[in-house]
Design a protein around this motif. Structure first.
Motif, PDB file in Angstrom:
ATOM      1  N   UNK A  13       0.834  -1.211   0.000  1.00  0.00           N
ATOM      2  CA  UNK A  13       0.000   0.000   0.000  1.00  0.00           C
ATOM      3  C   UNK A  13       0.864   1.254   0.000  1.00  0.00           C
ATOM      4  N   UNK A  14       1.942   1.236   0.797  1.00  0.00           N
ATOM      5  CA  UNK A  14       2.826   2.414   0.858  1.00  0.00           C
ATOM      6  C   UNK A  14       3.526   2.641  -0.481  1.00  0.00           C
ATOM      7  N   UNK A  15       3.895   1.560  -1.142  1.00  0.00           N
ATOM      8  CA  UNK A  15       4.602   1.682  -2.423  1.00  0.00           C
ATOM      9  C   UNK A  15       3.677   2.184  -3.533  1.00  0.00           C
ATOM     10  N   UNK A  16       2.401   1.791  -3.463  1.00  0.00           N
ATOM     11  CA  UNK A  16       1.469   2.149  -4.536  1.00  0.00           C
ATOM     12  C   UNK A  16       0.763   3.475  -4.269  1.00  0.00           C
ATOM     13  N   UNK A  17       1.004   4.072  -3.092  1.00  0.00           N
ATOM     14  CA  UNK A  17       0.332   5.314  -2.723  1.00  0.00           C
ATOM     15  C   UNK A  17       0.742   6.441  -3.661  1.00  0.00           C
ATOM     16  N   UNK A  18      -0.247   7.176  -4.143  1.00  0.00           N
ATOM     17  CA  UNK A  18       0.040   8.315  -5.010  1.00  0.00           C
ATOM     18  C   UNK A  18       0.557   9.480  -4.171  1.00  0.00           C
ATOM     19  N   UNK A  19       1.485  10.252  -4.709  1.00  0.00           N
ATOM     20  CA  UNK A  19       1.973  11.428  -3.964  1.00  0.00           C
ATOM     21  C   UNK A  19       0.809  12.360  -3.634  1.00  0.00           C
ATOM     22  N   UNK A  20       0.768  12.821  -2.374  1.00  0.00           N
ATOM     23  CA  UNK A  20      -0.306  13.709  -1.941  1.00  0.00           C
ATOM     24  C   UNK A  20       0.120  15.170  -2.056  1.00  0.00           C
ATOM     25  N   UNK A  21      -0.872  16.029  -2.130  1.00  0.00           N
ATOM     26  CA  UNK A  21      -0.620  17.464  -2.071  1.00  0.00           C
ATOM     27  C   UNK A  21      -0.044  17.780  -0.699  1.00  0.00           C
ATOM     28  N   UNK A  22       0.715  18.837  -0.610  1.00  0.00           N
ATOM     29  CA  UNK A  22       1.342  19.205   0.672  1.00  0.00           C
ATOM     30  C   UNK A  22       0.318  19.157   1.795  1.00  0.00           C
ATOM     31  N   UNK A  23       0.739  18.673   2.957  1.00  0.00           N
ATOM     32  CA  UNK A  23      -0.196  18.406   4.041  1.00  0.00           C
ATOM     33  C   UNK A  23      -0.999  19.634   4.442  1.00  0.00           C
ATOM     34  N   UNK A  24      -0.393  20.824   4.393  1.00  0.00           N
ATOM     35  CA  UNK A  24      -1.112  22.028   4.793  1.00  0.00           C
ATOM     36  C   UNK A  24      -2.325  22.257   3.901  1.00  0.00           C
ATOM     37  N   UNK A  25      -2.129  22.022   2.590  1.00  0.00           N
ATOM     38  CA  UNK A  25      -3.235  22.163   1.659  1.00  0.00           C
ATOM     39  C   UNK A  25      -4.196  20.989   1.817  1.00  0.00           C
ATOM     40  N   UNK A  26      -3.625  19.783   1.955  1.00  0.00           N
ATOM     41  CA  UNK A  26      -4.428  18.566   2.021  1.00  0.00           C
ATOM     42  C   UNK A  26      -5.397  18.558   3.184  1.00  0.00           C
ATOM     43  N   UNK A  27      -5.036  19.312   4.245  1.00  0.00           N
ATOM     44  CA  UNK A  27      -5.906  19.322   5.408  1.00  0.00           C
ATOM     45  C   UNK A  27      -7.278  19.914   5.081  1.00  0.00           C
ATOM     46  N   UNK A  28      -7.304  20.734   4.075  1.00  0.00           N
ATOM     47  CA  UNK A  28      -8.555  21.400   3.739  1.00  0.00           C
ATOM     48  C   UNK A  28      -9.204  20.834   2.482  1.00  0.00           C
ATOM     49  N   UNK A  29      -8.685  19.723   1.993  1.00  0.00           N
ATOM     50  CA  UNK A  29      -9.308  19.078   0.836  1.00  0.00           C
ATOM     51  C   UNK A  29     -10.174  17.930   1.319  1.00  0.00           C
ATOM     52  N   UNK A  30     -10.903  17.327   0.405  1.00  0.00           N
ATOM     53  CA  UNK A  30     -11.767  16.218   0.775  1.00  0.00           C
ATOM     54  C   UNK A  30     -13.042  16.714   1.447  1.00  0.00           C
ATOM     55  N   UNK A  31     -13.738  15.777   2.113  1.00  0.00           N
ATOM     56  CA  UNK A  31     -15.049  16.091   2.680  1.00  0.00           C
ATOM     57  C   UNK A  31     -15.115  15.564   4.100  1.00  0.00           C
ATOM     58  N   UNK A  32     -15.459  16.398   5.040  1.00  0.00           N
ATOM     59  CA  UNK A  32     -15.591  15.980   6.438  1.00  0.00           C
ATOM     60  C   UNK A  32     -16.997  15.433   6.647  1.00  0.00           C
ATOM     61  N   UNK A  33     -17.097  14.173   7.076  1.00  0.00           N
ATOM     62  CA  UNK A  33     -18.414  13.572   7.304  1.00  0.00           C
ATOM     63  C   UNK A  33     -18.802  13.608   8.782  1.00  0.00           C
ATOM     64  N   UNK A  34     -17.812  13.900   9.631  1.00  0.00           N
ATOM     65  CA  UNK A  34     -18.030  13.998  11.063  1.00  0.00           C
ATOM     66  C   UNK A  34     -16.761  14.620  11.632  1.00  0.00           C
ATOM     67  N   UNK A  35     -16.832  15.315  12.734  1.00  0.00           N
ATOM     68  CA  UNK A  35     -15.606  15.915  13.268  1.00  0.00           C
ATOM     69  C   UNK A  35     -14.481  14.894  13.402  1.00  0.00           C
ATOM     70  N   UNK A  36     -13.385  15.145  12.717  1.00  0.00           N
ATOM     71  CA  UNK A  36     -12.216  14.278  12.783  1.00  0.00           C
ATOM     72  C   UNK A  36     -12.206  13.159  11.764  1.00  0.00           C
ATOM     73  N   UNK A  37     -13.299  12.964  11.017  1.00  0.00           N
ATOM     74  CA  UNK A  37     -13.405  11.875  10.037  1.00  0.00           C
ATOM     75  C   UNK A  37     -13.678  12.491   8.667  1.00  0.00           C
TER      76      UNK A  37
END
Length: 720
Positions: free
Chosen positions: A174-198
């Protein structure tokens, strides 16, 4: 081979040049293709060797959780993290110290077992077969304890270590196949929060801060419900954190209402129940939440018809129920599919599957021992009295339906009514029917068949009719037989009237109660041919049900049933049942069911059936000695025998289940000619066989005979 290169001695500077060249000219240029090719090779290898860590006779090098999984993970680690040293992987933060200790213990255990295999076999042997399991367990000092054999303790340790290797390999992949992520500072605000902390980020469910699990242990269960509803997998970092915090689920957490509600939502969801439970088990959450199930972790079953460990078998049974609901078996088992789709409170059925073998590992009588655990489990899950009683009933009686279908005369009205009384209501019956199917299907590929399906369906429908009619009292058999005779006479209007009337008057009442009405006209025709020849046989094939029906009509003689079974055995036929009838004028009309198993050619091989008739005629006239014939076929089979765990021989006597017959249950190690040996012994004992049901589970047979002596049940204790 280049990845495994390491400096041993000589010119260290030259080795350094070699290592630099490998990294710059090979690894950097080909990493993507290397990952892709190795993963494809991994998948193909797993499929070839059973596709599970928990197979019965694991391949310790090439199988899932074997040494090749470890090699593959380390090769990938060398490409990704520039090292294949476990200590260096800890320093780089790829794994932690506890994971390293677990991995090194697993690697050392697998090495020891593989060395023992090679020493004991004197050759390159990597298949951990039953024979070597027993020998290595003894060499390693494993001893029998209450409820578990030494070899089962040994195999439990093997599965635990193999699972550790498999987890490590899965994580590295899984670690080897993981795609490079956007910098963590930016990544923290991407995606969708379905519940606090998740959050759902990049198509995965992620818990960024593991403190959420420490502060709210219910989240260890809720996140699995989230994956079901949103159709996304857990991120690998979240999986690691769940595994690290699973021990937070203690008795206090288990008692919380929100925890049980979250778990029951998982069971009641419309799909992905098996996948979710498997992931929960894999990460240590399911066993922590349900300690009674956790006790089954990697519990081996040292026999040749259970393919998986007890915990995996139970999870596989859940998968079989889901496949039913999804329509995967719609054409093969339409009745079961229909029943699965119409039941209520499916979560009770799934729990019954999880706990049906919970009593294993505690000695004999696992059904009763498992049932004793249920009230405590049901109270923890806040079940009402009705739900608790149904769950307890299903666990206690999970073997009852298969026992009756395979080992008893399910056309006996008394038996069906007694079974319906035990079941109690139609909802219990439906869930028991489904549980029985799932349990048998998940045991192994050779346990479930169209024959088993037909037996269970007949018992289910007969019992359902009792509930629908509300008739829990046996009908007047004489009146029933009179109605059947009248219907048959009307259906045979085109046959010779005198012969029809003679047949209907001559055959005993039991024949009409046990024989499908559409078969009776054919039997009348066969009996009429006895005027021209002393032996009449007929065969009808049912390829869609995977069996053939072989009917023998001849003058009755002592030992007739034994002789017929001997002839069929000598010709390689697998008998699964028989109905034996004798008319008042001494005509025997015996019907044998022969299973096709994986031999569909039985239904097309007319010459073989002609040879059977000829041989049977020679045996009945004394021209061929049946005992010599069976002995010859037994000698031929000895060349192909393989080692299997020994099973004991046991004979049980039941004088309660039938009003007219003594029932003998014979358990024994399978071998060619065994059925003839048993029936020949019963003949020499002077017993008459009326019904026979034959079951073979790979290495063990269970043959059931309804017998009388002098026309009556045997009740004298000394004679029994």
């Amino acid at each position: 081979a280049l990845l495994d290169g390491r400096y041993v001695c000589g010119d260290e500077a030259l080795y350094g040049q070699f290592a630099d060249a490998i990294e710059s000219q090979v690894l950097k240029r080909n990493a993507g293709r290397f990952y892709k090719d190795k993963l494809a090779e991994n998948r193909e290898r797993h499929e070839r060797y059973g596709d599970s860590v928990y197979v019965l006779e694991p391949q310790i090098k090439e199988g899932e959780g074997g040494l090749r999984d470890l090699h593959t993970a380390m090769w990938l680690a060398k490409v990704k993290f520039k090292t294949n040293d476990v200590g260096e992987l800890v320093r780089k933060g790829v794994i932690n110290d506890s994971e390293r200790a677990e991995l090194e213990a697993a690697r050392d255990f697998l090495w020891r077992v593989r060395n023992a295999l090679h020493f004991l076999s004197g050759q390159h042997q990597d298949q951990l077969t039953f024979e070597y399991q027993e020998r290595i367990a003894a060499e390693f000092g494993y001893r029998d304890t209450t409820g578990l054999k030494g070899v089962e303790h040994f195999m439990r340790d093997y599965y635990l270590h193999a699972a550790a290797v498999n987890r490590f390999a899965t994580e590295i992949i899984a670690r080897c196949m993981q795609q490079p992520r956007v910098a963590s500072l930016v990544g923290r605000y991407t995606g969708r929060e379905i519940r606090p902390g998740v959050r759902i980020v990049g198509g995965e469910l992620s818990v960024g801060d593991p403190a959420l699990f420490r502060e709210h242990p219910v989240e260890l269960i809720r996140v699995f419900s989230d994956t079901q509803r949103h159709g996304v997998p857990l991120s690998h970092a979240t999986k690691r954190n769940i595994r690290a915090h699973a021990e937070l689920i203690d008795e206090h957490v288990r008692q919380q209402r929100e925890v049980t509600e979250a778990f029951l939502r998982i069971l009641a969801w419309k799909h992905d129940v098996y996948e979710t439970l498997f992931e929960m088990h894999w990460l240590g959450v399911l066993g922590a939440l349900l300690p009674e199930f956790g006790a089954l972790l990697c519990l081996a079953q040292h026999d040749v018809y259970h393919i998986y460990t007890v915990d995996q078998h139970s999870l596989m049974a859940v998968r079989e129920l889901e496949r039913l609901r999804e329509g995967v078996y719609k054409s093969a088992v339409p009745l079961l599919t229909e029943v699965m789709r119409e039941i209520d409170q499916v979560e009770i059925l799934f729990l019954a599957i999880l706990f049906h073998d919970a009593g294993k590992g505690q000695g004999g009588g696992h059904s009763e021992k498992g049932a004793h655990l249920v009230p405590r489990i049901a109270a923890r899950l806040r079940f009402n009295d009705d739900a608790s009683q149904q769950l307890e009933f299903l666990v206690r009686h999970h073997l009852t339906m298969s026992h009756l279908a395979q080992r008893r005369d399910i056309r006996d009205e008394k038996l069906v009514i007694d079974f319906a009384k035990t079941v109690g209501n139609a909802d219990n019956l439906k869930k028991l029917y489904l549980l029985t199917f799932a349990d048998m299907k998940a045991v192994g590929p050779k346990v479930w068949s169209n024959w088993q399906d037909m037996l269970l369906a007949e018992l289910y429908l007969n019992a359902l009719a009792v509930f629908e009619k509300g008739a829990f009292v046996e009908s007047d058999q004489t009146e029933r037989v009179a109605r059947i005779r009248a219907r048959v006479a009307a259906a045979c209007a085109d046959l010779n009237r005198d012969r029809v009337e003679q047949f209907l008057a001559d055959m005993p009442e039991r024949y009409f109660l046990q024989t499908p009405e559409d078969e009776i006209p054919r039997h009348i025709t066969l009996v009429s041919h006895l005027r021209e020849e002393p032996l009449v046989t007929a065969v009808r094939h049912y390829p869609e049900r995977e069996f053939s029906s072989f009917t023998v009509v001849t003058a009755d003689q002592k030992g007739l049933f034994s002789r017929i079974t001997g002839v069929l055995t000598a010709h390689g036929m697998n008998i699964v049942g028989a109905r034996i009838n004798t008319s008042g004028s001494g005509v025997a009309l015996d019907v044998f069911r022969v299973a096709h198993l994986d031999r569909a050619e039985i239904a097309q091989d007319d010459e073989r059936w002609e040879r059977i008739q000829v041989t049977l005629g020679q045996v009945l006239t004394g021209k061929v000695d049946i005992e010599q014939l069976v002995a010859a076929s037994r000698r031929k089979s000895m060349l192909t025998r393989k080692f299997v765990p020994r099973v004991g021989t046991d004979v049980l006597i039941d004088n309660q289940v039938s009003a007219d017959f003594t029932v003998l249950d014979v358990f024994a190690q399978d071998r060619v000619g065994l059925l003839f040996t048993i029936t020949n012994s019963l003949f020499h004992l002077g017993l008459s066989i009326h019904v026979a049901k034959i079951t073979t589970n790979v290495d063990q047979v269970l043959d059931v005979f309804y017998v009388t002596e002098g026309g009556s049940k045997i009740t004298d204790p000394q004679r029994l």
